[in-house]
Each structure stands twice: as structure tokens, then as C-alpha cells.
Design an enzyme around this catalytic site. Structure first.
Site, PDB file in Angstrom:
ATOM      1  N   ASP A 132       0.852  -1.194   0.000  1.00 60.84           N
ATOM      2  CA  ASP A 132       0.000   0.000   0.000  1.00 60.84           C
ATOM      3  C   ASP A 132       0.889   1.246   0.000  1.00 60.84           C
ATOM      4  O   ASP A 132       1.873   1.313   0.735  1.00 60.84           O
ATOM      5  CB  ASP A 132      -0.914  -0.015   1.233  1.00 60.84           C
ATOM      6  N   ILE A 133       0.508   2.219  -0.824  1.00 61.28           N
ATOM      7  CA  ILE A 133       1.332   3.428  -0.980  1.00 61.28           C
ATOM      8  C   ILE A 133       1.235   4.352   0.246  1.00 61.28           C
ATOM      9  O   ILE A 133       2.092   5.221   0.453  1.00 61.28           O
ATOM     10  CB  ILE A 133       0.921   4.187  -2.272  1.00 61.28           C
ATOM     11  N   HIS A 168     -10.110  -5.069  -2.987  1.00 57.24           N
ATOM     12  CA  HIS A 168      -8.785  -5.297  -2.397  1.00 57.24           C
ATOM     13  C   HIS A 168      -8.946  -5.699  -0.941  1.00 57.24           C
ATOM     14  O   HIS A 168      -9.819  -5.208  -0.233  1.00 57.24           O
ATOM     15  CB  HIS A 168      -7.890  -4.065  -2.520  1.00 57.24           C
ATOM     16  N   HIS A 201      -6.879  -5.689   2.550  1.00 62.40           N
ATOM     17  CA  HIS A 201      -5.710  -5.137   3.240  1.00 62.40           C
ATOM     18  C   HIS A 201      -5.145  -6.184   4.202  1.00 62.40           C
ATOM     19  O   HIS A 201      -5.895  -6.818   4.945  1.00 62.40           O
ATOM     20  CB  HIS A 201      -6.100  -3.937   4.110  1.00 62.40           C
TER      21      HIS A 201
HETATM   22  P1  5GP Z   1      -9.665   1.541   0.564  1.00 62.02           P
HETATM   23  O1  5GP Z   1      -9.690   2.895   1.214  1.00 62.02           O
HETATM   24  O2  5GP Z   1     -10.443   1.549  -0.726  1.00 62.02           O
HETATM   25  O3  5GP Z   1     -10.020   0.409   1.465  1.00 62.02           O
HETATM   26  O4  5GP Z   1      -8.145   1.269   0.228  1.00 62.02           O
HETATM   27  C1  5GP Z   1      -7.476   1.817  -0.867  1.00 62.02           C
HETATM   28  C2  5GP Z   1      -6.006   1.695  -0.539  1.00 62.02           C
HETATM   29  O5  5GP Z   1      -5.276   1.825  -1.733  1.00 62.02           O
HETATM   30  C3  5GP Z   1      -5.519   2.795   0.415  1.00 62.02           C
HETATM   31  O6  5GP Z   1      -4.954   2.179   1.573  1.00 62.02           O
HETATM   32  C4  5GP Z   1      -4.489   3.560  -0.413  1.00 62.02           C
HETATM   33  O7  5GP Z   1      -3.375   3.977   0.333  1.00 62.02           O
HETATM   34  C5  5GP Z   1      -4.091   2.556  -1.484  1.00 62.02           C
HETATM   35  N1  5GP Z   1      -3.708   3.149  -2.745  1.00 62.02           N
HETATM   36  C6  5GP Z   1      -4.390   4.110  -3.415  1.00 62.02           C
HETATM   37  N2  5GP Z   1      -3.754   4.412  -4.562  1.00 62.02           N
HETATM   38  C7  5GP Z   1      -2.669   3.614  -4.621  1.00 62.02           C
HETATM   39  C8  5GP Z   1      -1.618   3.463  -5.572  1.00 62.02           C
HETATM   40  O8  5GP Z   1      -1.546   4.123  -6.605  1.00 62.02           O
HETATM   41  N3  5GP Z   1      -0.653   2.532  -5.298  1.00 62.02           N
HETATM   42  C9  5GP Z   1      -0.687   1.786  -4.162  1.00 62.02           C
HETATM   43  N4  5GP Z   1       0.295   0.906  -3.992  1.00 62.02           N
HETATM   44  N5  5GP Z   1      -1.660   1.898  -3.243  1.00 62.02           N
HETATM   45  C10 5GP Z   1      -2.635   2.803  -3.464  1.00 62.02           C
END
Ligand code: 5GP
Ligand code: ZN
Length: 135
Positions: free
Chosen positions: A29-30, A98, A100
Site C-alpha cells: 500500500d502506498i 482489495h 488489506h
Molecule cells: P480503501 O480505502 O479503498 O479500502 O483502500 C485503498 C487503498 O489503496 C488505500 O490504503 C491507499 O493507500 C491505497 N492506494 C491508493 N492508490 C494507490 C496506488 O496508486 N498505489 C498503491 N500501492 N496503493 C494505493
């Protein structure tokens, strides 16, 4: 606009890849919640758990179990959370399914996002029946 996670799978934008097979792709995760925070995604695009076949969910978990073991071996955390968000109301910000994997350490800053308090046992039973009815 193209899905950012589809672009990562296709190699169009860079990511710190940890693992891939025919079905899934795992990368860091970035914006990590803790060091070692990684994401497992299906290579095929599904918006979230509501439109993903159960078989694909199995592929995600088949990868999650050994990846959790690898995180533990590499980083020696005290614990680990699986976390998964669906729709904006469920914290989802990237609309490609996704899972985590977030390693946890005693005293780290992460907190449970709800306050546990005992529910109404009758209401809980009624809600269980409602879900069973549509299974
Ligand atoms: P959500 O909030 O949808 O559960 O998680 C999305 C996750 O994707 C976040 O933790 C965010 O940091 C990660 N993320 C968003 N854009 C990118 C990216 O371009 N590259 C990577 N490696 N992670 C990303
Ligand atoms: Zn996608």
C-alpha cells in the site's frame, strides 16, 4: 478514467509487488497504516465484494494465508488485521476489490473503528433471520 489497480496489474504504473499468480496480485500500500501494509487484489476487475464471484474470493484468501505468514516471518509483528472496504459508506476509496493485510504491533496507533457494546439479543436474532431468509 482507468482503474488505478488495473493499471498496476498491467504494469502501466509502478507498485512494490510482493506476489502474483494467475488470479491475484499483491503489492505494498502506498500509504501504509503500519510498515508492511499490503493489498491483495484479483487481476480481473471487480468493484467490490458485491460483484465478485465467491471463487475469486477464495483465490484472495488462498493468497492471504501464506502472505500473512510471510509478513510475520519477515517483520515479526505482534498481530495482523485483514481489512476490506466496500462502497464509500464502508470506507472504500479505490473501486477495485482489495483485501488489506496490516501487521500490528503492541502500542501502535491503530484503533478499532467501532465501540463494542452489548446489542439487543432479540433484535440480533431478528436480523439473523432476515439474512437467512434471503440466503
Ligand atoms: P480503501 O480505502 O479503498 O479500502 O483502500 C485503498 C487503498 O489503496 C488505500 O490504503 C491507499 O493507500 C491505497 N492506494 C491508493 N492508490 C494507490 C496506488 O496508486 N498505489 C498503491 N500501492 N496503493 C494505493
Ligand atoms: Zn480495476
Amino acid at each position: 478514467m482507468e482503474c488505478i489497480f488495473c493499471a498496476i496489474v498491467a504494469g502501466k504504473i509502478p507498485a512494490a509487488k510482493v506476489y502474483e499468480n494467475d488470479h491475484v496480485f499483491a503489492f505494498m500500500d502506498i500509504a501504509p497504516a503500519n510498515p508492511g501494509h499490503l493489498l491483495i487484489i484479483p487481476k480481473e476487475h471487480y468493484r467490490n465484494i458485491f460483484d465478485m464471484p465467491a471463487e475469486v474470493g477464495s483465490k484472495i484468501m488462498e493468497a492471504a494465508v501464506p502472505l500473512a505468514a510471510s509478513i510475520r516471518e519477515a517483520l515479526n509483528p505482534d498481530g495482523l488485521n485483514l481489512f476490506q472496504s466496500n462502497e464509500a459508506a464502508g470506507f472504500q476509496t479505490v473501486f477495485h476489490f482489495h483485501l488489506h493485510l496490516i501487521p500490528r504491533w503492541d502500542g501502535d496507533p491503530l484503533r478499532l473503528p467501532w465501540k463494542p457494546s452489548e446489542g439487543d439479543i432479540e433484535e440480533i436474532g431478528q436480523i439473523a433471520a432476515k439474512i437467512r431468509e434471503v440466503l
